[in-house]
Scaffold this active site. Sequence first.
Site, PDB file in Angstrom:
ATOM      1  N   SER A 296       1.534 103.426 -10.276  1.00 57.69           N
ATOM      2  CA  SER A 296       2.263 101.703 -11.454  1.00 57.69           C
ATOM      3  C   SER A 296       3.114 102.323 -12.575  1.00 57.69           C
ATOM      4  CB  SER A 296       0.881 101.244 -11.959  1.00 57.69           C
ATOM      5  OG  SER A 296       1.405 100.185 -12.773  1.00 57.69           O
TER       6      SER A 296
ATOM      7  N   LYS B 280      -2.613 105.119 -12.988  1.00 52.60           N
ATOM      8  CA  LYS B 280      -2.911 104.726 -11.502  1.00 52.60           C
ATOM      9  C   LYS B 280      -2.335 105.693  -9.892  1.00 52.60           C
ATOM     10  CE  LYS B 280      -4.252 101.205 -11.995  1.00 52.60           C
ATOM     11  NZ  LYS B 280      -4.529  99.811 -11.365  1.00 52.60           N
TER      12      LYS B 280
ATOM     13  N   GLU C 221      -3.936  99.166   1.526  1.00 51.10           N
ATOM     14  CA  GLU C 221      -3.922  96.913   1.174  1.00 51.10           C
ATOM     15  C   GLU C 221      -3.035  96.445   1.899  1.00 51.10           C
ATOM     16  OE1 GLU C 221      -3.482  96.444  -3.525  1.00 51.10           O
ATOM     17  OE2 GLU C 221      -5.203  98.256  -3.397  1.00 51.10           O
TER      18      GLU C 221
ATOM     19  N   THR D 160     -25.827  97.042   3.495  1.00 50.67           N
ATOM     20  CA  THR D 160     -26.029  96.069   4.300  1.00 50.67           C
ATOM     21  C   THR D 160     -25.557  94.416   3.191  1.00 50.67           C
ATOM     22  OG1 THR D 160     -28.044  95.285   4.172  1.00 50.67           O
ATOM     23  CG2 THR D 160     -27.066  96.296   5.566  1.00 50.67           C
ATOM     24  N   HIS D 161     -24.902  93.892   3.258  1.00 49.94           N
ATOM     25  CA  HIS D 161     -24.451  92.734   1.547  1.00 49.94           C
ATOM     26  C   HIS D 161     -23.644  93.337   0.791  1.00 49.94           C
ATOM     27  CE1 HIS D 161     -27.403  90.065   4.079  1.00 49.94           C
ATOM     28  NE2 HIS D 161     -27.723  91.024   4.144  1.00 49.94           N
TER      29      HIS D 161
ATOM     30  N   ASN E  95      14.636  82.683  34.033  1.00 52.88           N
ATOM     31  CA  ASN E  95      13.630  81.776  33.847  1.00 52.88           C
ATOM     32  C   ASN E  95      12.697  83.150  34.603  1.00 52.88           C
ATOM     33  OD1 ASN E  95      14.661  79.951  32.785  1.00 52.88           O
ATOM     34  ND2 ASN E  95      13.544  78.320  33.951  1.00 52.88           N
TER      35      ASN E  95
HETATM   36  N1  ARG Z   1      16.185  82.951  26.354  1.00 53.64           N
HETATM   37  C1  ARG Z   1      15.633  82.207  26.864  1.00 53.64           C
HETATM   38  C2  ARG Z   1      14.095  82.581  26.794  1.00 53.64           C
HETATM   39  O1  ARG Z   1      14.514  83.570  26.051  1.00 53.64           O
HETATM   40  C3  ARG Z   1      16.379  82.938  28.686  1.00 53.64           C
HETATM   41  C4  ARG Z   1      15.589  81.803  29.378  1.00 53.64           C
HETATM   42  C5  ARG Z   1      16.958  80.884  29.594  1.00 53.64           C
HETATM   43  N2  ARG Z   1      16.344  79.934  30.114  1.00 53.64           N
HETATM   44  C6  ARG Z   1      17.355  78.639  30.641  1.00 53.64           C
HETATM   45  N3  ARG Z   1      16.437  77.646  31.569  1.00 53.64           N
HETATM   46  N4  ARG Z   1      17.555  77.754  29.692  1.00 53.64           N
HETATM   47  O2  ARG Z   1      14.049  82.213  27.274  1.00 53.64           O
END
Ligand code: ARG
Length: 456
Positions: A276, A282, A289, A154-155, A109
């Site tokens: 085109s 063209k 775009e 403008t517009h 994490n």
């Molecule tokens: N692949 C996970 C993500 O992108 C990584 C973290 C995973 N953490 C866990 N508690 N499973 O968030």
Amino acid sequence: MKLWGGRFTTETNQLVNDFNASISFDKKLYSHDIRGSIIHAGMLGKQGIISKEESDTIIKGLEGILADIENGTLIIDDTYEDIHTFVEATLIERIGETGKKLHTGRSRNDQVALDTRMFVREQIDILSDNILEFQKILLRIIKENVDTYIPGFTHLQKAQPVTVAHHFSAYFEMLIRDRSRLSDCRKRLNLCPLGAGALAGTTYPLDREYCAEKLGFDGPTRNSMDSVSDRDYAIEFLNAASIIMMHLSRFSEEICIWNSNDYGFVELDDAYSTGSSIMPQKKNPDIAELVRGKTGRVYGSLMSLLTTMKALPLAYNKDMQEDKEQIFDVVDTVNMSVTLFAGMIDTIKFNNDRMEESSKRGFTNATDAADYLVKNGVAFRDAHGIIGRIVLYCIEKNKSIDEMSMEELHGFSDVFKDDFYDAISLKTCVDTRITTGAPGRESMEKAIAFYNEYVK
Ligand code: ARG
């Protein structure tokens, strides 16, 4: 290999594996992941959490993995769950038991939060540089076209004459703000989440300040739950990217209009236009775009991540894995758009005669005509009425105000004198607008002096 098989008794369903895995896209983060791990391992050794030798062995192993991915001898294996798992598994495979100590005091994490922050930070720098290159091209065009007239609208109705320099400088200004939005976002994201653990920090004596400094952050994040659970920095980046695209999209729209047959203000270089399959005549502004079209896609990513995040309880939730594809797609889209758009603008040809002719038509000098009367003692509201009636007359006679004879003018007011023609000439209309920010040469030169400093 999984990082979490211990408490499970049966195999994961294969579809679950596929659905859960992120390696097909998060492999893009391999270098950020490995650099983060190298610093983490160094810190573990420095703090005595693992031995110095173990730390060195891990670092060497990680450096080898990074080098081998980079030189193509190690291919990232898509059967792993994510890039973090792949790197750790490869490390263990290469250096054995010691490799199992890398993840001490860390969670995926805080690891993924670190990787994405590092990635976004790097991309902010790249995008900001690309925008600056585009601004240098704009500045060249601005300098070359201080006296090139173009009608201002403008517009989408002709309003008052301006110059190509002035018009392009409006975009230069937008891009200045775009870059400053990116750098604001960078400032806020530049705190290091490493050491936040899964959500509640760790009992190991980590040196978070050390890791932060080594990884180029201003310091460690202050709250471990916040560190692993917010993606606001990514949202800010997508927001800044969306605004950049919005600006490019407006510019694109103008290019399409100017390049249209009836306007003919500009001609796009062959290298930046397409043809085109059926209509041989063209030459289409496809780049403009597409940039306009891709703006929707970038807005979509912003909305997607905002929506993903909107109801997540603290701290980490797997929903957040959805951030990466949006970030990656936006990074590619915006960089491509800026670079291609810059190339298109760099090679554009202006049809000065056509723009000047158009600037003279459509009564773009009507305000100046009214101002002439005001300067000669007529109240503005009355002057507005007189010129309004003159415009109506001119439309009927199919002529412009400066094509009227003095006799005709006197039919509307006897204030008109011979100096009127000079007062409403295209040159006067532009050159006398010299308040700060106006298109007259004097103000434009001040703006150019500022831009010269800016691009240094
Ligand atoms: N692949 C996970 C993500 O992108 C990584 C973290 C995973 N953490 C866990 N508690 N499973 O968030």
